[in-house]
Scaffold this motif. Structure first.
Motif, mmCIF file in Angstrom:
data_model
loop_
_atom_site.group_PDB
_atom_site.id
_atom_site.type_symbol
_atom_site.label_atom_id
_atom_site.label_comp_id
_atom_site.label_asym_id
_atom_site.label_seq_id
_atom_site.Cartn_x
_atom_site.Cartn_y
_atom_site.Cartn_z
ATOM 1 N N PHE A 187 24.783 21.027 45.862
ATOM 2 C CA PHE A 187 25.864 20.522 46.713
ATOM 3 C C PHE A 187 25.197 19.534 47.642
ATOM 4 N N ASP A 188 25.194 18.250 47.249
ATOM 5 C CA ASP A 188 24.465 17.248 47.994
ATOM 6 C C ASP A 188 25.418 16.458 48.885
ATOM 7 N N GLN A 189 24.871 15.415 49.529
ATOM 8 C CA GLN A 189 25.700 14.620 50.452
ATOM 9 C C GLN A 189 26.914 14.050 49.718
ATOM 10 N N GLN A 190 26.699 13.684 48.442
ATOM 11 C CA GLN A 190 27.827 13.092 47.710
ATOM 12 C C GLN A 190 28.953 14.122 47.532
ATOM 13 N N SER A 191 28.588 15.353 47.073
ATOM 14 C CA SER A 191 29.633 16.381 46.890
ATOM 15 C C SER A 191 30.246 16.774 48.232
ATOM 16 N N ALA A 192 29.367 16.964 49.259
ATOM 17 C CA ALA A 192 29.890 17.363 50.573
ATOM 18 C C ALA A 192 30.790 16.257 51.121
ATOM 19 N N GLY A 193 30.319 15.004 50.965
ATOM 20 C CA GLY A 193 31.095 13.868 51.468
ATOM 21 C C GLY A 193 32.436 13.758 50.765
ATOM 22 N N SER A 194 32.442 13.974 49.441
ATOM 23 C CA SER A 194 33.719 13.805 48.738
ATOM 24 C C SER A 194 34.679 14.945 49.077
ATOM 25 N N GLN A 195 34.149 16.161 49.333
ATOM 26 C CA GLN A 195 35.032 17.233 49.802
ATOM 27 C C GLN A 195 35.556 16.892 51.196
ATOM 28 N N ALA A 196 34.645 16.439 52.069
ATOM 29 C CA ALA A 196 35.040 16.112 53.447
ATOM 30 C C ALA A 196 36.095 15.005 53.455
ATOM 31 N N ASP A 197 35.937 14.026 52.563
ATOM 32 C CA ASP A 197 36.896 12.905 52.496
ATOM 33 C C ASP A 197 38.300 13.377 52.129
ATOM 34 N N ARG A 198 38.388 14.538 51.458
ATOM 35 C CA ARG A 198 39.702 15.026 51.027
ATOM 36 C C ARG A 198 40.509 15.587 52.197
ATOM 37 N N CYS A 199 39.832 15.912 53.312
ATOM 38 C CA CYS A 199 40.545 16.522 54.450
ATOM 39 C C CYS A 199 41.599 15.543 54.966
ATOM 40 N N LEU A 200 42.830 16.038 55.110
ATOM 41 C CA LEU A 200 43.934 15.188 55.563
ATOM 42 C C LEU A 200 43.966 15.080 57.083
ATOM 43 N N GLY B 129 42.226 29.361 52.538
ATOM 44 C CA GLY B 129 43.567 29.855 52.216
ATOM 45 C C GLY B 129 44.630 29.180 53.068
ATOM 46 N N ALA B 130 44.205 28.576 54.201
ATOM 47 C CA ALA B 130 45.178 27.924 55.088
ATOM 48 C C ALA B 130 45.162 26.403 54.924
ATOM 49 N N CYS B 131 44.301 25.903 54.039
ATOM 50 C CA CYS B 131 44.190 24.437 53.857
ATOM 51 C C CYS B 131 45.483 23.904 53.237
ATOM 52 N N THR B 132 45.985 22.812 53.793
ATOM 53 C CA THR B 132 47.233 22.204 53.296
ATOM 54 C C THR B 132 47.118 21.841 51.819
ATOM 55 N N LEU B 133 45.896 21.561 51.368
ATOM 56 C CA LEU B 133 45.708 21.099 49.985
ATOM 57 C C LEU B 133 45.568 22.240 48.975
ATOM 58 N N GLN B 134 45.664 23.483 49.453
ATOM 59 C CA GLN B 134 45.324 24.585 48.536
ATOM 60 C C GLN B 134 46.215 24.628 47.297
ATOM 61 N N ASP B 135 47.454 24.132 47.406
ATOM 62 C CA ASP B 135 48.350 24.199 46.246
ATOM 63 C C ASP B 135 48.306 22.932 45.389
ATOM 64 N N CYS B 136 47.489 21.963 45.777
ATOM 65 C CA CYS B 136 47.422 20.740 44.959
ATOM 66 C C CYS B 136 46.485 20.979 43.770
ATOM 67 N N GLY C 218 42.935 21.921 44.568
ATOM 68 C CA GLY C 218 42.757 23.075 45.451
ATOM 69 C C GLY C 218 42.312 22.676 46.849
ATOM 70 N N ALA C 219 42.027 23.716 47.649
ATOM 71 C CA ALA C 219 41.644 23.505 49.054
ATOM 72 C C ALA C 219 40.319 22.758 49.151
ATOM 73 N N VAL C 220 40.118 22.089 50.271
ATOM 74 C CA VAL C 220 38.790 21.539 50.580
ATOM 75 C C VAL C 220 37.821 22.725 50.587
ATOM 76 N N THR C 221 36.674 22.592 49.965
ATOM 77 C CA THR C 221 35.737 23.722 49.899
ATOM 78 C C THR C 221 34.953 23.819 51.228
#
Ligand code: FAD
Ligand code: SF4
Length: 468
Positions: free
Chosen positions: A34-47, A105-112, A115-118
């Motif tokens: 789980f490198d900067q690229q994976s962490a960054g792309s998860q972080a970028d998904r946060c609305l 479980g409370a992430c707005t994206l969990q049903d997309c 899934g939720a931001v990890t």
């Protein structure tokens, strides 16, 4: 002996065809990088929703969208600083929190679709990366007071308390009867979920901050509690819950029946070099039945698989939807070859001088109990015997109040939990004004993150009480 049920087939790898060396899974989790690229792309998904439910669902109320934004910008040091403002062990929570029930479980994206931001993985990444880059908590501005507080228990509650005290200039001295810090983080949670090095690194960090540890020291045995009252301004109790819940059915004392924690600890002690290999309770080549539906049961299942057990079956008296454990843990266990038998209640462990099988009865769910959980009702005539070599009992733990509590006016409730209310003038103060408490011994068995929360908040109560 009732109907003999075939031992359910667990098709991980056929023991007839594959030697144990092939079937044995290493005790090291193979984490996906789980490198900067994976962490960054998860972080970028946060609305960055205006109403961050994730923060409210997180028991320590981490500033999740804020540190996700910092990760997205590549600012790991600032993310680590921010993450430590609310959490004393973020890299631990990132690994072991049941995120599906909490932040994710409370992430707005969990049903997309994706899934939720990890959130947990990013939280772990932030601290692991910052520490590897040499970042350490900065306490250079802290003004020392002349106060000192003793802490009994180096588990997450005690460590959370020590963290806040030392950041406010109060000297914490942490006593633990074990040889290593961490409490159940070290001696309960297996290494494939939380590598043992994580707590060793934390010990160095805490010591660097000014926390003093006195290990291999049991209060009430090696040192009397009165001595702590005499030598310190206040005491925090973070002693956990360690009384086993029994099944109370025949055969529980047969050789080959183990309680969950001694089983897991025997494995950890060998891993840490504290015991010889011969002391490990080993499930290699055995047919194992684990009783229980919580995370402790899942840890036993997955440990037995890693030891090279031929078959591992987990029997639980309610259905899958009503089990207390994390869904993620069940999924992991299933993928590794554990077979689940839902709606099965143990009524006897059978065998002549050693375990040969377990008698189970099928259940259906009846009316809710006093805590709102539907009671399992045995269905007469459905008894069956599952042949096995070992049974591991993982029914959970009850509070284990020390016999010296009464002498020092530390009250417990009807379930044996120390009474230390959060909502009071000095949060988590016990009936003895100089003694505070938190974690499992106050809530009953719960989670790492709630123990950290209570330890930290108790420290705030202690600071107010001492006027520090
Ligand atoms: P503990 O972690 O139990 O620490 C108490 C400490 O006090 C111990 O180190 C003990 O040695 C010390 N102590 C007690 N009495 C004395 C004394 N008289 N003198 C000196 N020292 C003393 N939670 C999660 O969030 N995620 C998980 O994946 C998870 N998995 C778990 C797996 C297992 C097998 C178990 C048993 C629990 C798990 N938990 C998990 C629960 C979690 O570990 C606990 O809720 C948490 O550790 C409680 O923290 P604590 O500080 O209150 O107590
Ligand atoms: Fe989620 Fe636990 Fe981290 Fe809170 S502490 S953000 S609940 S993983």
């Amino acid at each position: 002996m009732g109907n003999i049920m075939q031992f359910m087939d667990v098709p991980r790898q056929d023991p007839e065809k594959h030697p144990v060396e092939e079937r044995r899974i290493e005790f090291r989790e193979i984490y996906k990088p789980f490198d900067q690229q994976s962490a960054g792309s998860q972080a970028d998904r946060c609305l960055a929703c205006g109403n961050p439910y994730c923060e409210w669902k997180c028991p320590v109320h981490n500033y999740i969208p804020n540190w996700l934004k910092l990760v997205s910008e590549g600012n790991i040091t600032e993310a680590a600083e921010l993450s430590h403002k609310t959490n004393s062990l973020p890299e631990v929570c990132g690994r072991v929190c049941p995120q599906d029930r909490l932040c994710e479980g409370a992430c707005t994206l969990q049903d997309c679709d994706f899934g939720a931001v990890t959130i947990g993985s990013v939280e772990k990444y932030i601290t692991d990366t910052a520490l590897a880059q040499g970042w350490r908590p900065d306490l250079s501005e802290v003004v020392a007071t002349d106060k000192k507080v003793s802490i009994i228990g180096a588990g997450p509650a005690g460590l959370g308390c020590a963290d806040i005290l030392v950041r406010n200039g109060v000297k914490p001295v942490v006593f633990d009867k074990y040889a290593e810090i961490g409490g159940l983080l070290t001696f309960g949670i297996p290494a494939f979920k939380l590598e043992k090095q994580v707590m060793k690194t934390r010990q160095e960090i805490f010591e660097g901050m000014g926390v003093e540890f006195r290990l291999n020291t049991e209060i009430g045995k090696d040192i009397p509690f009165q001595q702590l009252l005499d030598e310190y301004d206040a005491v925090f109790l973070g002693m956990g819950t360690y009384a086993y819940m029994k099944g109370c059915f025949p055969g529980e004392d047969l050789p080959g029946v183990y309680e969950a924690l001694p089983y897991l600890i025997s494995n950890t002690n060998v891993l840490l070099g504290l015991s010889p290999e011969a002391d490990r309770i080993d499930m290699e080549h055995k047919r194992v039945v684990v009783l229980g539906g919580g995370d402790t049961a899942m840890d036993c299942n997955r440990t037995a698989i890693r030891q090279g057990a031929d078959k591992v079956i987990c029997a639980y008296r309610r259905d899958e939807a009503n089990m207390p454990g994390s869904k993620r843990e069940v999924k992991n266990a299933r993928e590794e070859g554990v077979k689940f038998l839902w709606n099965r209640q143990p009524i006897e462990i059978v065998g002549d001088g050693k375990v040969e099988g377990i008698k189970l009865v099928t259940t259906e769910l009846g009316e809710p109990d006093e805590r709102g959980r539907r009671r399992p009702q045995p269905i007469p005539g459905t008894e069956e015997i599952l042949p096995c070599d070992h049974v591991i009992i993982a029914f959970g733990f009850q509070p284990s109040p020390a016999d010296w509590f009464t002498e020092f006016d530390i009250s417990t409730d009807e379930r044996g939990r120390v009474v230390a209310p959060e909502a009071s003038s000095f949060p988590f103060q016990t009936s003895n004004p100089r003694v505070f408490a938190g974690g499992d011994m106050v809530r009953g068995s719960d989670l790492v993150v709630t123990a950290i929360f209570e330890g930290r908040n108790a420290a705030e109560g202690i600071l107010d009480y001492l006027g520090a």
